[in-house]
Design a protein around this motif. Structure first.
Motif, short mmCIF file in Angstrom:
data_model
loop_
_atom_site.label_atom_id
_atom_site.label_comp_id
_atom_site.label_asym_id
_atom_site.label_seq_id
_atom_site.Cartn_x
_atom_site.Cartn_y
_atom_site.Cartn_z
N ARG A 162 0.84 -1.21 0.00
CA ARG A 162 0.00 0.00 0.00
C ARG A 162 0.87 1.26 0.00
O ARG A 162 0.62 2.21 -0.75
N ALA A 163 1.89 1.27 0.85
CA ALA A 163 2.76 2.44 0.94
C ALA A 163 3.52 2.66 -0.37
O ALA A 163 3.58 3.78 -0.89
N LEU A 164 4.07 1.58 -0.93
CA LEU A 164 4.85 1.70 -2.17
C LEU A 164 3.97 2.16 -3.33
O LEU A 164 4.36 3.04 -4.11
N LEU A 165 2.78 1.58 -3.45
CA LEU A 165 1.87 1.96 -4.54
C LEU A 165 1.47 3.43 -4.41
O LEU A 165 1.44 4.18 -5.40
N LYS A 166 1.20 3.87 -3.19
CA LYS A 166 0.82 5.27 -2.95
C LYS A 166 1.95 6.20 -3.38
O LYS A 166 1.72 7.21 -4.07
N TRP A 167 3.19 5.89 -3.00
CA TRP A 167 4.33 6.76 -3.35
C TRP A 167 4.58 6.77 -4.86
O TRP A 167 4.96 7.80 -5.41
N VAL A 168 4.38 5.64 -5.52
CA VAL A 168 4.55 5.60 -6.98
C VAL A 168 3.48 6.48 -7.64
O VAL A 168 3.79 7.28 -8.53
N VAL A 169 2.24 6.32 -7.21
CA VAL A 169 1.14 7.11 -7.79
C VAL A 169 1.37 8.61 -7.57
O VAL A 169 1.11 9.44 -8.45
N GLU A 170 1.89 8.96 -6.40
CA GLU A 170 2.15 10.37 -6.08
C GLU A 170 3.41 10.92 -6.76
O GLU A 170 3.67 12.11 -6.69
N GLY A 171 4.19 10.03 -7.40
CA GLY A 171 5.42 10.46 -8.06
C GLY A 171 6.61 10.60 -7.14
O GLY A 171 7.66 11.07 -7.55
N LYS A 172 6.45 10.18 -5.87
CA LYS A 172 7.56 10.28 -4.92
C LYS A 172 8.58 9.16 -5.13
O LYS A 172 9.75 9.31 -4.77
N VAL A 173 8.14 8.04 -5.67
CA VAL A 173 9.04 6.94 -6.03
C VAL A 173 8.92 6.72 -7.53
O VAL A 173 7.84 6.41 -8.04
N LYS A 174 10.02 6.92 -8.23
CA LYS A 174 10.05 6.73 -9.68
C LYS A 174 10.59 5.33 -9.98
O LYS A 174 11.29 4.74 -9.16
N TYR A 175 10.28 4.84 -11.16
CA TYR A 175 10.70 3.48 -11.50
C TYR A 175 11.25 3.44 -12.92
O TYR A 175 10.95 4.30 -13.77
N HIS A 176 12.06 2.45 -13.17
CA HIS A 176 12.56 2.17 -14.51
C HIS A 176 12.61 0.66 -14.67
O HIS A 176 13.04 -0.05 -13.76
N GLU A 177 12.16 0.18 -15.82
CA GLU A 177 12.17 -1.26 -16.07
C GLU A 177 13.00 -1.58 -17.31
O GLU A 177 12.95 -0.86 -18.30
N GLN A 178 13.75 -2.66 -17.22
CA GLN A 178 14.47 -3.20 -18.37
C GLN A 178 13.65 -4.38 -18.87
O GLN A 178 13.68 -5.46 -18.27
#
Length: 332
Positions: free
Chosen positions: A288-304
């Motif tokens: 829940r915490a990780l999904l919230k931060w991703v949605v808010e743009g506080k945690v960015k991601y990159h996938e290979q």
């Protein structure tokens, strides 16, 4: 009737894995029956390749076994009312295109998963690697605002989340990675300091320059020489979370010393190894915490993302060589 494809471990890895160590098999799956335990037919959509697969294959697998690993899968046929056809789940059924399940080993993606987010994130930032960063920082490092956090393999699936969560927690963050592109990525996602460990003249000097006052927390994904250098620069009462040792996974001859006891005694350090499954009872909290931060743009991601199930071994080998930025996944 469905014919599944699966990658098996043909030969235990000797040193660095080779494509010849794998074998592609075809497995005929039985039809689902009413009233039986095998009530779900699933199709893998994304498959994960992770560093842990290298040491765990030696510990847990026999030659001929299907390679271990997790997937995001779609339910193709269901005789279980808890799982609707078309729903997406995270499974732990190894390198397979299709499989049958009773549902007990499956976890539905969160019901509030936004359509705009790739479901492959359930294997990375909003999955096991993200949870590893979350619980490693909160429960093992016990980071506090104002502290300095060091993380190696910082552009990888775990390390990149560690750095961003430490920033959310009010810490200064120093990361190291193995290419200039990765260092640029770390700066882009908010690391305060980052350096390429392959090009610095002295690892000791690079660590001192990045944080002259030392480090309160060290999140170690690498082990080996880097860990030996970092431990010498820990502050008094520093905490070290030992998450991985990728520098040693492919060694044919075990590494020897240097040894950590003297800096640990003088600085009164705490060093703890951990596996994220320790906190399975708090999995929903972390997701829940990780999904919230991703949605808010506080945690960015990159996938290979590697296309094609036939390329699983190459994606795995490339990940172990450090070719990925962020999470390495295979799209079936």
């Amino acid at each position: 009737m469905v014919i599944a494809k699966a990658w098996a471990l043909k030969k235990h890895f000797d040193g660095f894995p080779k494509t010849s160590d794998f074998e592609l098999k075809k497995i005929e799956l039985p039809n689902l029956k009413d009233g039986g335990e095998q009530k779900l037919l699933l199709e893998s959509v994304f498959l994960s390749v992770d560093p842990y697969m290298r040491p765990y294959s030696r510990r847990d697998m026999k030659e001929g076994d299907i390679m271990i690993g997790t997937q995001v899968a779609r339910i193709v046929e269901s005789k279980n009312p808890a799982f609707a056809v078309g729903a997406f789940v995270v499974g732990n059924r190894g390198w397979r295109t299709h499989f049958i399940s009773d549902g007990k080993d499956l976890q539905l993606l969160p019901s509030n998963w936004p359509e705009s987010l790739p479901r492959s994130l359930a294997l990375g930032t909003v999955g096991m690697p993200g949870l590893t960063a979350y619980f490693g920082l909160l429960e093992v490092c016990k980071m506090k605002p104002g502290e300095t956090v060091l993380v190696n393999a910082a552009a990888g699936a775990v390390g990149s989340v560690v750095g961003q969560l430490a920033k959310i927690g009010g810490c200064k963050v120093v990361g190291c990675a193995g290419s200039d592109d990765k260092v640029a990525y770390l700066k882009k996602i908010g690391f305060d300091e980052a350096f390429n460990y392959k090009t610095v003249k002295s690892l000791d000097e690079a660590l001192r320059k990045a944080s002259p006052e030392g480090y309160d927390c060290f999140f170690d994904n690498v082990g080996g020489d880097f860990a030996s250098a970092a431990i010498k620069q820990m502050k008094k009462y520093g905490r070290i979370a030992v998450c991985g040792a990728i520098s040693q996974y492919n060694e044919s001859v075990p590494q020897k010393g240097p040894y950590v006891q003297i800096p640990m005694i003088f600085q009164e350090l705490k060093m703890e190894g951990f596996i994220v499954t320790r906190w399975d009872n708090r999995r929903e909290e972390g997701l829940r915490a990780l999904l919230k931060w991703v949605v808010e743009g506080k945690v960015k991601y990159h996938e290979q993302v590697t296309e094609g199930f036939e390329n699983m071994p190459m994606a795995f080998i490339g990940m172990l060589k450090g070719e990925n930025i962020g999470k390495a996944v295979v799209k079936v």
